[in-house]
Design a protein around this motif. Structure first.
Motif, PDB file in Angstrom:
ATOM      1  N   TRP A 163      38.646  52.664  40.763  1.00  0.00           N
ATOM      2  CA  TRP A 163      37.310  52.122  40.533  1.00  0.00           C
ATOM      3  C   TRP A 163      37.368  50.851  39.691  1.00  0.00           C
ATOM      4  O   TRP A 163      38.298  50.638  38.911  1.00  0.00           O
ATOM      5  CB  TRP A 163      36.441  53.139  39.795  1.00  0.00           C
ATOM      6  CG  TRP A 163      36.265  54.435  40.518  1.00  0.00           C
ATOM      7  CD1 TRP A 163      35.276  54.761  41.409  1.00  0.00           C
ATOM      8  CD2 TRP A 163      37.108  55.591  40.423  1.00  0.00           C
ATOM      9  NE1 TRP A 163      35.454  56.046  41.871  1.00  0.00           N
ATOM     10  CE2 TRP A 163      36.564  56.590  41.294  1.00  0.00           C
ATOM     11  CE3 TRP A 163      38.270  55.900  39.709  1.00  0.00           C
ATOM     12  CZ2 TRP A 163      37.141  57.845  41.439  1.00  0.00           C
ATOM     13  CZ3 TRP A 163      38.852  57.149  39.854  1.00  0.00           C
ATOM     14  CH2 TRP A 163      38.281  58.107  40.718  1.00  0.00           C
ATOM     15  N   THR A 164      36.347  50.014  39.850  1.00  0.00           N
ATOM     16  CA  THR A 164      36.071  48.920  38.929  1.00  0.00           C
ATOM     17  C   THR A 164      34.790  49.249  38.181  1.00  0.00           C
ATOM     18  O   THR A 164      33.832  49.782  38.752  1.00  0.00           O
ATOM     19  CB  THR A 164      35.901  47.578  39.670  1.00  0.00           C
ATOM     20  OG1 THR A 164      34.811  47.673  40.600  1.00  0.00           O
ATOM     21  CG2 THR A 164      37.165  47.214  40.426  1.00  0.00           C
ATOM     22  N   ILE A 165      34.797  48.928  36.876  1.00  0.00           N
ATOM     23  CA  ILE A 165      33.656  49.222  36.008  1.00  0.00           C
ATOM     24  C   ILE A 165      33.326  47.944  35.238  1.00  0.00           C
ATOM     25  O   ILE A 165      34.222  47.340  34.625  1.00  0.00           O
ATOM     26  CB  ILE A 165      33.991  50.347  35.001  1.00  0.00           C
ATOM     27  CG1 ILE A 165      34.573  51.575  35.722  1.00  0.00           C
ATOM     28  CG2 ILE A 165      32.754  50.728  34.191  1.00  0.00           C
ATOM     29  CD1 ILE A 165      35.256  52.565  34.790  1.00  0.00           C
ATOM     30  N   PRO A 166      32.095  47.479  35.259  1.00  0.00           N
ATOM     31  CA  PRO A 166      31.766  46.263  34.519  1.00  0.00           C
ATOM     32  C   PRO A 166      32.072  46.408  33.031  1.00  0.00           C
ATOM     33  O   PRO A 166      31.834  47.460  32.425  1.00  0.00           O
ATOM     34  CB  PRO A 166      30.265  46.090  34.764  1.00  0.00           C
ATOM     35  CG  PRO A 166      30.007  46.830  36.045  1.00  0.00           C
ATOM     36  CD  PRO A 166      30.945  47.994  36.030  1.00  0.00           C
ATOM     37  N   GLY A 167      32.612  45.336  32.436  1.00  0.00           N
ATOM     38  CA  GLY A 167      32.861  45.322  31.009  1.00  0.00           C
ATOM     39  C   GLY A 167      34.067  46.156  30.598  1.00  0.00           C
ATOM     40  O   GLY A 167      34.871  46.588  31.426  1.00  0.00           O
ATOM     41  N   ASP A 168      34.158  46.389  29.282  1.00  0.00           N
ATOM     42  CA  ASP A 168      35.269  47.163  28.719  1.00  0.00           C
ATOM     43  C   ASP A 168      34.885  48.636  28.661  1.00  0.00           C
ATOM     44  O   ASP A 168      34.167  49.075  27.775  1.00  0.00           O
ATOM     45  CB  ASP A 168      35.612  46.645  27.331  1.00  0.00           C
ATOM     46  CG  ASP A 168      36.816  47.360  26.720  1.00  0.00           C
ATOM     47  OD1 ASP A 168      37.338  48.312  27.346  1.00  0.00           O
ATOM     48  OD2 ASP A 168      37.237  46.974  25.618  1.00  0.00           O
ATOM     49  N   ALA A 169      35.370  49.405  29.648  1.00  0.00           N
ATOM     50  CA  ALA A 169      35.101  50.837  29.706  1.00  0.00           C
ATOM     51  C   ALA A 169      36.396  51.634  29.632  1.00  0.00           C
ATOM     52  O   ALA A 169      36.469  52.772  30.099  1.00  0.00           O
ATOM     53  CB  ALA A 169      34.351  51.174  30.995  1.00  0.00           C
ATOM     54  N   VAL A 170      37.430  51.037  29.040  1.00  0.00           N
ATOM     55  CA  VAL A 170      38.743  51.674  28.973  1.00  0.00           C
ATOM     56  C   VAL A 170      38.671  53.047  28.310  1.00  0.00           C
ATOM     57  O   VAL A 170      39.334  53.999  28.738  1.00  0.00           O
ATOM     58  CB  VAL A 170      39.731  50.738  28.227  1.00  0.00           C
ATOM     59  CG1 VAL A 170      40.942  51.503  27.739  1.00  0.00           C
ATOM     60  CG2 VAL A 170      40.159  49.600  29.135  1.00  0.00           C
ATOM     61  N   ALA A 171      37.854  53.183  27.263  1.00  0.00           N
ATOM     62  CA  ALA A 171      37.814  54.423  26.498  1.00  0.00           C
ATOM     63  C   ALA A 171      36.831  55.456  27.051  1.00  0.00           C
ATOM     64  O   ALA A 171      36.722  56.561  26.509  1.00  0.00           O
ATOM     65  CB  ALA A 171      37.475  54.124  25.039  1.00  0.00           C
ATOM     66  N   ALA A 172      36.118  55.132  28.132  1.00  0.00           N
ATOM     67  CA  ALA A 172      35.128  56.065  28.682  1.00  0.00           C
ATOM     68  C   ALA A 172      35.836  57.301  29.254  1.00  0.00           C
ATOM     69  O   ALA A 172      36.738  57.182  30.079  1.00  0.00           O
ATOM     70  CB  ALA A 172      34.304  55.387  29.763  1.00  0.00           C
TER      71      ALA A 172
END
Length: 398
Positions: A144-153
């Motif tokens: 998936w691609t996720i807008p912004g910094d979602a590394v820790a989600a």
């Protein structure tokens, strides 16, 4: 023959051969540019270990790109990460790194015990634009691609979109608890798993890893699938030719112990296919002069010699049938039989995995059995790939 001893050494447990962004049968053309976005991708390791490091890749990039943050963790269904398993990745101690054009980069090791066949989530944040993405196509495991910094989600955000290819990752390497060896499969779409069910890990190299894990063959339960769909032994086209990429994708593999050559079918199919008519546009993706059976055999001999310089065992699969596929011709079938006869009887390999014998229809030996192909008479279905994996003598890897 000299055998490698990798006590306390890194071993590759998952791999995907790097390709140029538009080098495969699909592309990122219809996907938004990779910029200010988090990539979350899931891979299944083969063998286990106590530490992990990730090999990121910009080997086909034309400009540097920056990883602003990266994490790994045990994957949960639907793009999630198991709470408590997440680990921050660093690069020479820094949380961000710029990956030079044309180069890979390894993360620092992190402690994360992984059992054999564990699914690992890899997330990386790209604060700037990636001008040209080094990929692997197809992915066969949803990312998936996720807008912004979602590394820790820990859960997949609702605004995530499916990523159509593997992007910017090429290997997972583990530090095992005991000496271990990697099995590297060099192949084309049949090794890559084309025709198998996505998100099911049903390519034959992955199914071989399952068999090794079930039988406790930990010393060689590490399988790195370096198949590229459309790949050839001698000439570039879809992916660099096996001869060209062998040092990078095979000989540089940490813990290398065995090489399985499962490539050459496209060289034959493309060389003997009608060069005009309905296939003309398709064949433009495969430049280079037609090759002969002697050329293919000479290519195998080159790979054997290069592998044996590293003291590893070299196995080969016979070329499976493709009668009924669009590229099939009687002349190509004759060439396939000639090459297979040499593979079986030439004595060049340490062992032969006779995939032709497993897949061929007894009544029409130029064709794959009806219950083993994916509808195109060329690629396997799940049952076909399972049959290939089941036919392999796992004692070859002890």
């Amino acid at each position: 023959m000299t055998e490698t001893n990798n006590a306390g050494s890194w071993v590759r447990s998952w791999g995907a051969s790097p390709q140029a962004a538009h080098d495969g049968l699909g592309s990122l053309d219809d996907h938004p540019p990779l910029a200010d976005v988090t990539l979350r991708q899931v891979v299944r390791v083969s063998g286990g270990g106590r530490q992990v490091r990730i090999r990121f890749t910009n080997e086909f990039g034309t400009a540097p790109f920056t990883i602003g943050a990266a994490q790994v963790g045990l994957a949960e269904p639907g793009g999630g990460v198991r709470p408590g398993s997440e680990r921050v990745l660093t690069f020479s101690g820094a949380s961000a790194v710029t990956v030079p054009a044309g180069a890979p980069i390894l993360s620092d090791p992190v402690d994360l015990p992984l059992p054999a066949l564990a699914k690992l989530s890899i997330s990386l944040y790209l604060p700037g634009r990636v001008e040209t993405c080094t990929c692997h196509d197809p992915a066969l495991e949803t990312g998936w691609t996720i807008p912004g910094d979602a590394v820790a989600a820990l859960t997949l955000p609702e605004n995530a979109e499916v990523l159509p290819v593997r992007a910017l990752i090429s290997a997972v390497e583990l530090l095992p608890d005991a000496p271990a060896k990697a099995i590297v499969v060099v192949g084309d779409s049949r090794a890559d798993g084309a025709g198998s069910t996505p998100d099911a890990n049903h390519s034959w190299p992955e199914l071989l890893a399952e068999r090794l894990a079930e039988r406790g063959v930990a010393a060689a339960g590490y399988v790195s699938n370096q198949g590229i769909s459309g790949n050839r032994l001698l000439n570039d086209g879809i992916g660099a030719a096996a001869l060209a990429r062998f040092d990078r994708d095979v000989l540089a593999t940490p813990g290398l112990g065995y090489v399985v050559l499962s490539v050459g079918g496209n060289d034959i199919g493309i060389s003997f296919a009608p060069q005009d008519g309905p296939l003309a546009d398709f064949l433009k993706m495969f430049p280079g002069a037609p090759v002969t059976t002697d050329d293919v055999i000479a290519g195998y001999r080159q790979l054997i010699a290069r592998a044996r310089e590293r003291g590893v065992r070299v196995y080969a699969t016979t070329i499976a049938p493709y009668g009924g596929a669009e590229v099939y011709t009687p002349e190509g079938e004759s060439a396939r039989q000639t090459v297979n006869e040499w593979i079986r009887t030439g004595g060049a390999f340490d062992a032969v995995l006779d995939f032709d014998a497993v897949w061929r229809d007894p009544d029409r030996p130029s064709r794959i059995r009806e219950d083993f192909h994916a509808g195109d008479h060329l690629h396997g279905n799940d049952a076909g790939y399972q049959a290939l994996a089941d036919s392999i003598d796992v004692s070859l890897f002890r």
